[in-house]
Design a protein around this motif. Structure first.
Motif, PDB file in Angstrom:
ATOM      1  N   GLY A 262      70.444  -2.122 -26.760  1.00  0.00           N
ATOM      2  CA  GLY A 262      69.721  -3.216 -26.123  1.00  0.00           C
ATOM      3  C   GLY A 262      68.483  -2.674 -25.452  1.00  0.00           C
ATOM      4  O   GLY A 262      68.380  -1.475 -25.201  1.00  0.00           O
ATOM      5  N   ALA A 263      67.552  -3.573 -25.160  1.00  0.00           N
ATOM      6  CA  ALA A 263      66.273  -3.157 -24.600  1.00  0.00           C
ATOM      7  C   ALA A 263      66.467  -2.565 -23.207  1.00  0.00           C
ATOM      8  O   ALA A 263      67.498  -2.770 -22.573  1.00  0.00           O
ATOM      9  N   SER A 264      65.461  -1.858 -22.757  1.00  0.00           N
ATOM     10  CA  SER A 264      65.483  -1.311 -21.403  1.00  0.00           C
ATOM     11  C   SER A 264      65.538  -2.461 -20.396  1.00  0.00           C
ATOM     12  O   SER A 264      64.807  -3.433 -20.519  1.00  0.00           O
ATOM     13  N   GLY A 265      66.446  -2.352 -19.435  1.00  0.00           N
ATOM     14  CA  GLY A 265      66.575  -3.410 -18.431  1.00  0.00           C
ATOM     15  C   GLY A 265      67.460  -4.554 -18.847  1.00  0.00           C
ATOM     16  O   GLY A 265      67.586  -5.541 -18.135  1.00  0.00           O
ATOM     17  N   SER A 266      68.115  -4.423 -20.019  1.00  0.00           N
ATOM     18  CA  SER A 266      68.936  -5.534 -20.494  1.00  0.00           C
ATOM     19  C   SER A 266      70.319  -5.549 -19.841  1.00  0.00           C
ATOM     20  O   SER A 266      71.068  -6.497 -19.995  1.00  0.00           O
ATOM     21  N   GLY A 267      70.673  -4.492 -19.107  1.00  0.00           N
ATOM     22  CA  GLY A 267      71.948  -4.508 -18.386  1.00  0.00           C
ATOM     23  C   GLY A 267      73.014  -3.595 -18.963  1.00  0.00           C
ATOM     24  O   GLY A 267      74.194  -3.753 -18.667  1.00  0.00           O
ATOM     25  N   LYS A 268      72.598  -2.600 -19.755  1.00  0.00           N
ATOM     26  CA  LYS A 268      73.593  -1.704 -20.367  1.00  0.00           C
ATOM     27  C   LYS A 268      74.271  -0.829 -19.317  1.00  0.00           C
ATOM     28  O   LYS A 268      75.502  -0.717 -19.291  1.00  0.00           O
ATOM     29  N   SER A 269      73.455  -0.223 -18.450  1.00  0.00           N
ATOM     30  CA  SER A 269      74.056   0.624 -17.408  1.00  0.00           C
ATOM     31  C   SER A 269      74.941  -0.220 -16.489  1.00  0.00           C
ATOM     32  O   SER A 269      76.018   0.220 -16.076  1.00  0.00           O
ATOM     33  N   THR A 270      74.467  -1.419 -16.189  1.00  0.00           N
ATOM     34  CA  THR A 270      75.248  -2.320 -15.343  1.00  0.00           C
ATOM     35  C   THR A 270      76.621  -2.575 -15.970  1.00  0.00           C
ATOM     36  O   THR A 270      77.645  -2.570 -15.275  1.00  0.00           O
TER      37      THR A 270
END
Ligand code: ATP
Ligand code: MG
Lengths: 257, 249
Positions: B34-42
């Motif tokens: 997913g794009a940067s800032g899409s919430g993957k780390s979250t």
């Protein structure tokens, strides 16, 4: 205009109580974590940090304070022919108030700041999260050893400061104010009681706890990268010092009724 | 092994994840793209209880963790490992102590046994002989690999990787990819891998999930994703290639 001002006051009162509550929570959590045996090695490492960090500056501060206090008291008291009370006055004011408070303030600036800087850096670089992920409670791992270390080391520093301060007084009294060295020592012997020292030492146990808890609290709640680290650190020093002064007043009322 | 049910996540009223339903099966490698800032780390942080969802349930190894106390969470976390996006190494400790951390805190192994395990893990990430270095004496990619060694030192059942190969050269990336796969094959480790490298995702994943605007746009095996008719997914897969062409023209 007026409303904006009131709003500001309201907000700072709110944030005060918010912080107060959060600090109480941290104290509670720390006490809960004490049920696991604390890591002796960590405590010793922290104690040596603490001692080594603050010893030189405590020595300097207290030595010179002892000297000026003696300078002023001796000057006035000799006028009234009361040189035999100077040693006692210097030693008692050192033991009861000056040594604990000044050591507390110096330690807040030195040790409290270091604790906050270290923990807030860990916070903003996700090292606190890394601790949690490895099933290690950050309060148990970071706060408990620092708290215990501060509560042990500060009283030791205060006893040391008592000696240094009184010694500073001795130097000025004998070499500058012309008080006989035997008179100075005799005066301490006559006026001072054990409780003068123990009271100050008891105070410093509380001050140590405040420095550690506030230092850790500010560190654990740091935000926003490097800016946050700086902000947390000044916040920690300022609030520890304020609390130390206020608490000192209450403790004096209780301990020296 | 991990299951998210109707999970919503907001930061300061901003909806970052919306109604996520996702299951990670035991022993599989799930890649999240997913794009940067899409919430993957979250998403990863929710899975290990570093964040609590605004609403919804998160199940890990049969326990609903979203409302657990920290000490209860710690029991679950003993089975999990995480590689942080920015490594999050303990910078006051040597590399060796970092890798040994979990073993020292939670096992009664002797120092020589711990040392043996540390050596073994450092070897896996190609950094033998670095145990006495401090983290700030390492390059970003080296830190990343130490972080990986630390995450697997405790031999967890579940490992969450936040961009394990970001900042690594192609050879090292391939090496980390094969490490993730061999952990799965040999030890049956369940893995969730957030990655930007589509090559890696295709190479290691059993299934791939794509996050877009806070939702899971598509989830499926490698073929499904490669042949996806969803333009968002196609753009993401081909985006990088398209860009390179533009630049080189
Ligand atoms: N603690 C937080 N407080 C406020 N907003 C946050 C917080 N953490 C993440 N966000 C927001 O949530 C969104 C998703 O962040 P996240 O780190 O999960 O993205 P990501 O997909 O991992 O991106 P990247 O690929 O760049 O690492 C971002 O818009 C970010 O601003
Ligand atoms: Mg991320």
């Amino acid at each position: 205009m007026m409303v904006g001002y009131l709003e500001k006051i309201g907000r700072s009162v709110l944030s005060f109580f918010e912080n107060f509550g959060a600090v109480m929570m941290l104290i509670y959590e720390t006490i809960c974590q004490l049920k696991h045996p604390p890591n002796i090695k960590h405590i010793i490492v922290q104690m040596s940090h603490l001692g080594v960090d603050s010893l030189p500056i405590v020595t300097l501060t207290i030595l010179f304070t002892g000297m000026v206090i003696t300078l002023q008291t001796a000057h006035e008291f000799i006028k009234y022919g009361a040189q035999s009370t100077v040693g006692g006055i210097v030693a008692i004011s050192m033991a009861r108030e000056l040594a604990p408070v000044l050591t507390g303030v110096v330690a807040a600036g030195r040790v409290g700041a270091a604790i906050t800087a270290e923990i807030s850096t860990m916070k903003v670089t996700e090292q606190i999260d890394a601790l949690k992920v490895m099933a290690t409670n950050p309060v148990g791992y970071l706060v408990v050893p620092r708290l215990i270390a501060c509560m042990i080391t500060l009283p030791l520093l205060v006893v040391f400061a008592d000696v240094i301060g009184t010694f500073g007084g001795y130097l000025v009294a004998t070499f500058y104010s012309g008080i006989n060295s035997v008179t100075y020592m005799q005066s301490i012997n006559n006026f001072m009681v054990v409780h003068d020292v123990t009271g100050g030492v008891i105070k410093s146990v509380f001050f140590g706890a405040i420095i550690a808890i506030i230092g850790c609290y500010q560190g654990l709640n740091a935000r926003n990268g490097a800016v946050g680290v700086g902000k947390a650190t000044t916040g920690s020093v300022v609030s520890s010092i304020i609390i130390i002064f206020i608490l000192n007043c209450f403790l004096s009322l209780i301990l020296y009724r | 092994m991990i299951k998210l049910v109707n999970v919503h996540m907001e930061f300061k009223k901003e909806k970052i994840l919306k109604n996520i339903n996702l299951e990670v099966k035991k022993g599989e490698v799930l890649a999240i793209i997913g794009a940067s800032g899409s919430g993957k780390s979250t998403l990863l942080r929710l899975m290990i209880g570093l964040l609590r969802p605004t609403s919804g349930q998160i199940w890990v190894a049969g326990t609903e963790i979203s409302k657990l106390r920290e000490d209860q969470l710690d029991k679950i976390r003993l089975q999990m490992g995480m590689v942080f996006q920015y490594s999050a190494l303990f910078d006051s400790m040597s590399v060796g102590d970092n890798v040994a951390f979990g073993l020292r805190e939670h096992t009664k192994l002797s120092e020589s046994e711990i040392n043996k395990k540390v050596q073994e893990k450092l070897k896996l990430v190609d950094l033998e002989g670095y145990e006495h270095r401090l983290p700030n004496e390492l390059s970003g990619g080296m830190k990343k690999r130490i972080s990986l060694a630390r995450a697997i030192a405790f031999e967890p059942d579940i490992v969450l990787y936040d961009e394990p190969s970001a900042g690594l050269d192609p050879i090292m990336t391939a090496k980390i990819d094969s490490l993730i796969v061999s952990l799965q094959k040999v030890l049956g480790v369940t893995s969730v891998v957030v990655t930007h490298h589509m090559e890696s995702a295709f190479a290691i994943a059993d299934r791939i999930a794509m996050i877009h605007e806070g939702e899971i746009t598509q989830i499926g095996n490698v073929e499904d994703i490669k042949n996806s008719s969803n333009p968002v997914v196609q753009d993401f897969i081909n985006g990088s290639k398209g860009m390179t062409k533009e630049v080189h023209r």
